[in-house]
Every structure is written in C-alpha cells, then in structure tokens.
Design a protein around this motif. Structure first.
Motif, mmCIF file in Angstrom:
data_model
loop_
_atom_site.group_PDB
_atom_site.id
_atom_site.type_symbol
_atom_site.label_atom_id
_atom_site.label_comp_id
_atom_site.label_asym_id
_atom_site.label_seq_id
_atom_site.Cartn_x
_atom_site.Cartn_y
_atom_site.Cartn_z
ATOM 1 N N ASN A 134 33.378 71.082 37.166
ATOM 2 C CA ASN A 134 34.105 72.426 37.148
ATOM 3 C C ASN A 134 34.461 72.951 35.724
ATOM 4 O OD1 ASN A 134 35.622 74.297 38.794
ATOM 5 N ND2 ASN A 134 37.423 73.509 37.450
ATOM 6 N N TYR A 135 34.443 72.024 34.970
ATOM 7 C CA TYR A 135 34.638 72.373 33.343
ATOM 8 C C TYR A 135 33.551 73.042 32.615
ATOM 9 C CZ TYR A 135 36.823 72.158 28.516
ATOM 10 O OH TYR A 135 37.362 72.431 27.517
ATOM 11 N N ILE A 136 32.156 72.367 33.147
ATOM 12 C CA ILE A 136 31.026 72.874 32.757
ATOM 13 C C ILE A 136 30.600 74.228 33.090
ATOM 14 C CG2 ILE A 136 28.456 72.493 32.700
ATOM 15 C CD1 ILE A 136 28.963 69.537 32.411
ATOM 16 N N SER A 137 30.903 74.396 34.365
ATOM 17 C CA SER A 137 30.906 75.502 35.216
ATOM 18 C C SER A 137 31.378 75.554 36.533
ATOM 19 C CB SER A 137 29.169 75.769 35.497
ATOM 20 O OG SER A 137 29.071 77.166 36.259
ATOM 21 N N PRO A 138 32.575 76.426 36.594
ATOM 22 C CA PRO A 138 33.264 76.276 37.962
ATOM 23 C C PRO A 138 32.401 76.604 39.093
ATOM 24 C CG PRO A 138 34.430 77.584 36.219
ATOM 25 C CD PRO A 138 32.992 77.229 35.608
ATOM 26 N N LYS A 139 31.264 77.372 39.215
ATOM 27 C CA LYS A 139 30.521 77.658 40.049
ATOM 28 C C LYS A 139 30.015 76.087 40.626
ATOM 29 C CE LYS A 139 29.607 82.318 38.807
ATOM 30 N NZ LYS A 139 28.413 83.296 38.279
ATOM 31 N N LEU A 140 29.735 75.203 39.621
ATOM 32 C CA LEU A 140 29.070 73.951 40.055
ATOM 33 C C LEU A 140 30.174 72.997 40.273
ATOM 34 C CD1 LEU A 140 25.867 73.601 37.949
ATOM 35 C CD2 LEU A 140 26.026 74.482 40.191
ATOM 36 N N PRO A 632 30.179 70.996 50.154
ATOM 37 C CA PRO A 632 31.074 71.568 48.916
ATOM 38 C C PRO A 632 30.404 72.359 47.912
ATOM 39 C CG PRO A 632 31.809 69.284 49.630
ATOM 40 C CD PRO A 632 30.610 69.421 50.402
ATOM 41 N N VAL A 633 29.196 71.926 47.476
ATOM 42 C CA VAL A 633 28.317 72.382 46.548
ATOM 43 C C VAL A 633 28.206 74.056 46.589
ATOM 44 C CG1 VAL A 633 26.084 72.553 45.070
ATOM 45 C CG2 VAL A 633 27.375 70.499 45.846
ATOM 46 N N PRO A 634 27.648 74.470 48.162
ATOM 47 C CA PRO A 634 27.274 75.741 48.251
ATOM 48 C C PRO A 634 28.781 76.588 48.564
ATOM 49 C CG PRO A 634 26.673 74.646 50.250
ATOM 50 C CD PRO A 634 26.938 73.492 49.025
ATOM 51 N N ILE A 635 29.670 75.947 49.116
ATOM 52 C CA ILE A 635 31.267 76.580 49.234
ATOM 53 C C ILE A 635 31.572 77.032 48.104
ATOM 54 C CG2 ILE A 635 33.335 76.051 50.243
ATOM 55 C CD1 ILE A 635 32.174 74.768 52.530
ATOM 56 N N VAL A 636 31.857 75.861 47.177
ATOM 57 C CA VAL A 636 32.307 76.143 45.879
ATOM 58 C C VAL A 636 31.634 77.256 45.299
ATOM 59 C CG1 VAL A 636 33.114 75.331 43.502
ATOM 60 C CG2 VAL A 636 33.569 73.920 45.546
ATOM 61 N N PHE A 637 30.329 77.041 45.244
ATOM 62 C CA PHE A 637 29.445 78.206 44.484
ATOM 63 C C PHE A 637 29.871 79.593 44.766
ATOM 64 C CE2 PHE A 637 25.684 80.531 44.017
ATOM 65 C CZ PHE A 637 25.427 80.661 42.606
ATOM 66 N N MET A 638 29.780 79.870 46.282
ATOM 67 C CA MET A 638 30.036 81.079 46.905
ATOM 68 C C MET A 638 31.524 81.553 46.685
ATOM 69 S SD MET A 638 27.226 82.064 47.894
ATOM 70 C CE MET A 638 27.865 83.742 48.550
ATOM 71 N N VAL A 639 32.593 80.747 46.580
ATOM 72 C CA VAL A 639 33.885 81.065 46.501
ATOM 73 C C VAL A 639 34.028 81.538 44.994
ATOM 74 C CG1 VAL A 639 36.092 80.342 45.987
ATOM 75 C CG2 VAL A 639 35.072 79.416 48.159
ATOM 76 N N ARG A 640 33.329 80.956 44.089
ATOM 77 C CA ARG A 640 33.468 81.525 42.695
ATOM 78 C C ARG A 640 32.665 82.533 42.352
ATOM 79 N NH1 ARG A 640 37.626 79.023 39.874
ATOM 80 N NH2 ARG A 640 37.805 76.899 40.092
ATOM 81 N N ARG A 641 31.290 82.806 42.992
ATOM 82 C CA ARG A 641 30.671 83.974 42.821
ATOM 83 C C ARG A 641 31.249 85.044 43.364
ATOM 84 N NH1 ARG A 641 26.275 85.738 39.736
ATOM 85 N NH2 ARG A 641 25.023 87.128 41.121
ATOM 86 N N CYS A 642 31.856 85.237 44.486
ATOM 87 C CA CYS A 642 32.418 86.308 45.141
ATOM 88 C C CYS A 642 34.025 86.218 44.564
ATOM 89 C CB CYS A 642 32.585 85.979 46.434
ATOM 90 S SG CYS A 642 30.832 85.946 47.240
ATOM 91 N N LEU A 669 43.548 87.898 30.216
ATOM 92 C CA LEU A 669 44.502 88.410 31.154
ATOM 93 C C LEU A 669 44.056 89.090 32.559
ATOM 94 C CD1 LEU A 669 47.344 89.846 28.609
ATOM 95 C CD2 LEU A 669 47.036 87.562 29.676
ATOM 96 N N GLU A 670 42.879 89.741 32.421
ATOM 97 C CA GLU A 670 42.325 90.548 33.621
ATOM 98 C C GLU A 670 41.612 89.449 34.381
ATOM 99 O OE1 GLU A 670 42.985 93.620 34.221
ATOM 100 O OE2 GLU A 670 44.188 93.361 32.365
ATOM 101 N N GLY A 671 41.335 88.196 34.284
ATOM 102 C CA GLY A 671 40.640 87.026 34.868
ATOM 103 C C GLY A 671 39.242 87.302 34.626
ATOM 104 N N ASP A 672 38.655 87.515 33.455
ATOM 105 C CA ASP A 672 37.269 87.610 32.978
ATOM 106 C C ASP A 672 36.695 86.203 33.317
ATOM 107 O OD1 ASP A 672 35.485 88.839 30.330
ATOM 108 O OD2 ASP A 672 34.962 87.962 32.060
ATOM 109 N N SER A 673 35.708 86.140 33.977
ATOM 110 C CA SER A 673 34.900 84.785 34.071
ATOM 111 C C SER A 673 34.344 84.160 32.771
ATOM 112 C CB SER A 673 33.902 84.847 35.359
ATOM 113 O OG SER A 673 32.795 85.842 34.833
ATOM 114 N N THR A 674 34.161 85.057 31.780
ATOM 115 C CA THR A 674 33.801 84.332 30.483
ATOM 116 C C THR A 674 34.896 83.541 29.710
ATOM 117 O OG1 THR A 674 34.091 86.347 29.249
ATOM 118 C CG2 THR A 674 32.144 86.194 30.416
#
Length: 729
Positions: A134-140, A632-642, A669-674
């Motif tokens: 999750n630290y490397i990439s929350p999508k993963l 969990p891999v595709p579920i977490v990816f889609m949750v983060r992606r969307c 503060l706007e929740g930027d994914s970067t």
C-alpha cells in the motif's frame, strides 16, 4: 515510497535552531492552542531515519534481540515439512543427483533475488505485507491482503499436519510401536488378522484406520475424529501461546524449534549410515539420470519447489524482516538463508534415502526368502531340474546375489513358461524406485522403517518431535504474515488479534479432522496457494521494479546496505525473474488444466487407494479458494482507481529531521492522489522517528515521546519550497 509522491528536501547551513524558526514562521495565526504551546527541543542521539521509510516510532516497534534470533526465525519459516517429504521425492522422481542442477540454477535466478527483494522492502519500510505494498502504490494494496488470505488458508490445513504429528508423537511412548504389527480380531470361534491390514501393511492400516479413521469419499464426512480434534486444538494452543507476544515470545522459541530438527537429522543420518542397505539407498538417490534433466516438467517442478521452499509471497518473510534495523545487511541474510534451506533439503534427502535403503534391503531379504521357498517347491514337484541350479547355491542361507543368479538362469531356461512359475526378481532398485512423498513418506514409509530400528520408540519420538518443530517454525512465519500486516494497518492489539485468529482458524479447521478431513487437506494443498502466490509474487516484482522504479530501488539498497548491490540483481529483477515467473504461472495453469481435479480415496474393502474426481460442489470449493485468495487485488485496485474511499481527512504534513535536513511530506487538502502516502488518512501515515525530536507540548499536558504526526500529536505544514528530486524510500 510511492513513485508519484513528492518529498521536498532542504539542506540547512545552520544548526537545528533554524528549523525551529522555519516552524515558527509557518505558524497558523488562528491557532490559539499553537500560540499557547511551548517549544521543546529534545536533543536525543541522532538516528538515521527518514520519514518515508514507513514505520511507527522506531522505539515502539518490536525488534529482534539478536541477529541469530532473526536468522533462526527466517530459517524456521523457510525450512519446513516440504524439505523432508517433498524435496527427496522430487529428487528421486526427476533424475536423482541431476535434479540438483536445475534446482540450483533456479535458486539463483528466482529464489535468491526474490527472497532478497522481500527482505529489502520489509526492512526498509518496516511494515507488514499490507503496509508495504500500500505504501508503494495504494492501488496495489490488495497484494498484501491477498498474501494474508493465502497465509490463512495454508495455516488452516498446515496445523492439521502438526496435529497428526502430535498424535504419532503421543503414541510413540510404547514398545512395541502400535503400528509394528497388524491387529488381531477375535470372534466366538477363532482369532484372525484384521483383513484390511493384511491386504495392505501394518503402518498403512494404522495411518488410514487408527489415526484418520478415514471415510471412503469426500462426500462422506463421517463426523469428527475426536482424537485428531484434540490434537488440532493442542496444535493451535501451542501456536497461540508462542505468537501472543509477537517476536518477543516466538523469537525465544526459535532457538529450539529451528535448531532441534538439525540435531535429529544428524542423529538419523549417523544411525542410518550404520544400517545395512543405507548406502544402496544413497547411491540410488544420487545416481544422475541426465536424460530426465532435459524434460520441461523437471524444470517446472524445480521452480515450484524453489518458490515455495523460501516462503515467497506469504508475507512472513516481509513481516520478520520489518523488525530489523534499517542498516542490517539483508543481502547477506538472503544468500545465507537460501543456501541453508538448500543444504537442509540435501541433508534430509540423505537421511530419507539412507533409511529407505535400509527398509528396501529388509523387504528385499523377505522377497528372496519367499521366492527361494517357491523354487524349492518347484524342484520337489519336478517343474524345475536340479541341474540348472549352480552347485554352490545353498537355499537355506541364500544371498540376494545368489538368488538373482538362479532367477536369471531359470528365466533363460524356462522362457516360455516362466511367467506361470510366479517368481519375482527381488531387485533392491525396484523397491527404491517406488516414489513416495508427503504423508505417505512420513506416516507410512518412514514409520515402517523405524519399526526395524533398535530402540524404535526412541527414534519414533525424535522423528515426530522433529516434524512438530519443523511445522511450528513454518506456522510462526505464516501467522506472522497475517498478524503483523493487520496490526500495522488497523492498529489493533496483537494479543487479542492472535487469540481471535487462532480461535477462528481452529473452528474452521474442524473440517480437516472429520473422517473425510484428509481429502480436504489435499484440496486446500492443491488449490489454495499455488496460483494465488505466483500471481502475488509477480505483482510484487512489478510493483517494485516498474511502479516504484528499479533505479530508485537500487539507490535505496545502496543507502540501506552501505554498498551497491551487484548489477546481477538489477537484470534478474527487471528481466529474468518476471519472465521465469510468468512461464511458471502459465505452466502451472496448463498442468492444472491437464490434470483431472480429484483425490485418492482409501477403499476399505480392497485396502487400496482409488482416484476419485471431485463432485460439483467440490469443484466450486476449489475454484472459490483460488478466486478468494486473489480477489483483494482487483477489488482494492478498483476502489482506489474510482476513489470510492474518502481519503481527504489528512490536513497536515509530517516533518522529520535527518542530520540537519528537513524532510517534508505534503498532504494535499483536496485529497490529491499524488501526495506522499496516496490517499492515506492520518492514522495510516507512517510516524517517523527523529534524530532531533522537535515538537510542541501543550501547556500543562504531559510530555509524550512521539512525533508531531504520530498517534498523539499534530503535524506542521511547511512553507512551499522549490521542487527537489524525489527522495529515497
């Protein structure tokens, strides 16, 4: 450590006082509490820790008492039951000594590099598998959850095997051993040998009928086997007590559980070499069959064994490594543990085939005696002529060599009617060629051999105590692969989580101690881990090498180790290992598709095993195991992606100091994914440890030894600074 994160660094020319001025210059004028606070500068001894290394306050995280304890933990996790009953079987089946060549090659190509990779990320980020990916990439982040699920599935049935070993261990304190002879059945008129045992063997009967009391099919549950239920409960109690304090409790047990199997193996090797026929077994084992080495199947099975022998993908390696200091030489650890694992497998193979050679010699002697008696009967009946028997042959004390000489002569003279004579060749190689693995090796073949040992109860106690310790060592790593990530991510109490996990696993594990439980063990062993773990490790490789960046990772290793790792790892991680893993995944899928899904059922009437296909519901369970493990891999990816999770709760950045350097973690503060920790809430943001702890204490409040952005304090929003190169991990 995220690839897209921006961490701004500014070197200070002056001392830490200037950093205090920076903090004060960015003070929020509307923050009354801040104005009333007083500044405290804690001049602790500098610690070379970066904020983005992803740990809690370093003093709060448990640590290994010594390097030896850590190495023993990794060895105990990687060296398991498979080294004793899987590797010797593969070695025998795939060319004897020639099998060691592909195994060593694949150990260098995928084993050591991937083991080193897991050790490095765990040690650098100091989190369990969920936190690391999750630290490397929350999508993963789903990779860590998938590892936890696979660990849970494996723990369910692996502890059942420990329960079986405990049962045999408890039954070994008697002479003769209870599986030494077939039981006698008495009725009103006479006494006779149990028919099921007479058709098979004493050890086979004891395993299937006395120990498992096995049913004839998967669908026939037969109710709980109370003896195995008690043993399973004892196994989970042992695991729970050992793991309840984490590495603080399990680490001490490692000194015994990891070292005792080596003592037993060495004792068995010395005893085995003194037995008649042991050299025949070892010679048969290591006689290379080079033609077999060229078959693709051999390389596939060698790659699979390397993969699972080191515990890749389970999360246990990462969890254990996360309790290390960041300057620990994990490269040395990876090479050391990998080769200890390999040499343990070779040692176990020597022991197994020394003992099996002794067993084969005994069976061969019985065969010679029985067939010599047949020849004497044929001579008396006139079916064979006395002239064809060499004069030096004495049937009352005939040797195996003399019998084979007579056998060859009769076969040549009576070529047409030889089959009707019913004679057997009695070759010791024929017995050694009967490949046995898994429970068949440990609970049938090996136990039968031990019944012929002098002082057989002693050796039986030692053997099954060794199996218990091998199993526990692997279980500690498996459970740590579940507990550590959840504790790191959700901040629950480790003691409570450990007890709950063991209780839930015990109650679910009751399906394995039914009379049909052995068939469920086979199902879980075949389908719950193989494909999901391959996918997990492939994604781990992609996450570090592609998403985080291979060049950046190599720089991190240089900072952590104090030297640049060999470029060999660069090319292995970037090109060779992913390719080999993909080939192994494809080969495993093809093999699974070609092999009919089923299990070997024990048929009581014939006292033999018979292959049965899984019923429809059984196939659904098999597929569900694989799907649930990787879901969990595709579920977490889609949750983060969307952006289905609100991650905008973080409002302030964390600040750390390292040798006069400000390291800032901007949180949008706007929740930027970067942002540095992509979409993490403050509770998920790692808490750095400072070289110079500078934080504010509220007037009248107690001093808390934690960082501003830890679980007690607040962070400081630094002024914008010019963009600088991205930081290390």
């Amino acid at each position: 450590m995220p690839k897209n994160s921006k961490v701004v660094k500014r070197e200070l020319d002056d001392d830490v006082i200037e950093s205090v001025k920076d903090l004060l210059s960015n003070e929020d004028s509307s923050d009354d509490a801040f104005k009333k606070s007083e500044l405290i500068v804690d001049d602790q001894e500098e610690k070379d820790v970066d904020v983005e290394e992803g740990s809690d306050v370093e003093d709060e995280r448990p640590a290994w008492n010594s390097k030896l304890q850590y190495i023993l933990a990794q060895v105990g996790f990687s060296v398991g039951l498979g080294n004793v009953w899987r590797f010797p079987y593969l070695c025998q089946k795939n060319g004897g000594g020639a099998y060691l060549v592909p195994y060593l090659i694949l150990l260098l190509i995928i084993g050591i590099p991937l083991f080193f990779l897991e050790l490095a990320v765990g040690q650098r980020i100091r989190r369990g598998s969920i936190g690391v990916w999750n630290y490397i990439s929350p999508k993963l982040g789903g990779i860590g959850f998938a590892s936890c699920i696979v660990c849970f599935f494996v723990a369910l049935y692996y502890n059942v095997i420990i329960g079986w070993s405990l049962f045999y261990f408890s039954q070994s304190f008697q002479h003769p051993l209870p599986w030494d002879q077939c039981p006698l059945v008495k009725n009103s008129s006479h006494t006779f040998v149990e028919p099921e045992c007479e058709k098979s063997s004493a050890t086979t009967y004891y395993w299937y009928r006395e120990a498992l009391n096995i049913s004839s099919s998967l669908s026939e549950s037969g109710g709980l086997n109370w003896k195995m239920t008690i043993c399973l409960l004892a196994a989970w109690v042992m695991v729970c007590l050992a793991m309840i304090k984490g590495i603080q409790s399990s680490g001490k047990i490692m000194y015994f559980s990891s070292l005792f199997p080596y003592v037993v193996l060495l004792c068995f090797l010395i005893r085995g070499l003194l037995l008649n026929g042991s050299v025949d077994g070892i010679r048969h084992m290591f006689t290379p069959k080079l033609e077999i080495m060229l078959e693709p199947k051999v390389w596939r099975e060698a790659a699979t064994q390397v993969f699972f022998a080191l515990g890749l993908g389970f999360g246990g390696v990462i969890a254990f490594s996360s309790y290390n200091k960041r300057d620990n030489n994990c490269h040395f650890d990876a090479v050391l543990v990998s080769f200890i694992n390999f040499f343990t497998s070779v040692l176990a193979t020597l022991v197994v085939f020394a003992v099996l050679g002794f067993k084969a010699n005994i069976i061969n002697e019985k065969c010679v005696i029985q067939n010599s008696e047949k020849i004497l009967k044929l001579l008396k009946m006139g079916n064979l002529s006395q002239d064809m028997i060499p004069h030096h042959i004495n049937f009352s004390s005939i040797t195996a060599e003399d019998y084979n000489l007579v056998y060859d002569i009769i076969q040549k003279v009576k070529e047409e009617e030889f089959d009707s004579l019913g004679l057997k060749s009695c070759q010791i190689e024929d017995e050694l060629n009967k490949a046995v693995q898994g429970t068949g090796l440990a609970f049938i073949a090996f136990t039968e051999a031990m019944t012929h040992f002098p002082a057989s109860p002693f050796w039986s106690v030692m053997f099954f105590l060794m199996l218990v310790n091998l199993g526990l060592g692997s279980m500690f790593g498996t459970i740590e692969g579940i507990i550590t990530p959840i504790v790191d991510t959700f901040k629950v109490r480790k003691e409570i989580l450990t007890v709950i996990c063991c209780l839930v696993a015990f109650f679910i594990g009751l399906i394995f101690v039914q009379r049909s439980g052995n068939y469920f063990v086979t199902m879980f062993d075949d389908y719950s881990a193989t494909l999901p773990l391959l996918i997990v490790v492939i994604l781990e490789n992609i996450a570090v090498i592609r998403i985080y960046g291979i060049d950046k990772f190599m720089e991190d290793l240089k900072d952590m180790l104090g030297f640049s790792p060999s470029q060999y790892y660069y090319y292995m991680w970037k090109y060779v290992s992913p390719f080999v893993l993909l080939c192994l995944l494809v080969a495993s899928v093809v093999q699974m598709g070609l092999s009919p899904p089923g299990y070997n059922a024990w048929i009581e009437d014939t006292a033999t095993e018979e292959f049965h296909s899984y019923p429809t519901w059984g196939m659904i369970v098999c597929i569900s195991l694989m799907v649930l493990a990787i879901l969990p891999v595709p579920i977490v990816f889609m949750v983060r992606r969307c952006n289905l999770i609100d991650d905008s709760s973080g409002s302030l950045a964390s600040v750390s100091y390292k040798r006069g350097r400000i390291i800032k973690e901007p949180v949008n503060l706007e929740g930027d994914s970067t942002s540095l920790i992509h979409g993490k809430s403050p509770s998920e943001v790692p808490s750095p440890n400072f070289g110079k702890n500078i934080y504010r204490k509220q007037t009248g409040s107690p001093t808390l030894d934690t960082a501003p952005n830890g679980r007690y304090g607040i962070g400081y929003l630094m002024a914008d600074m010019p963009d600088m190169p991205e930081s290390d991990l």
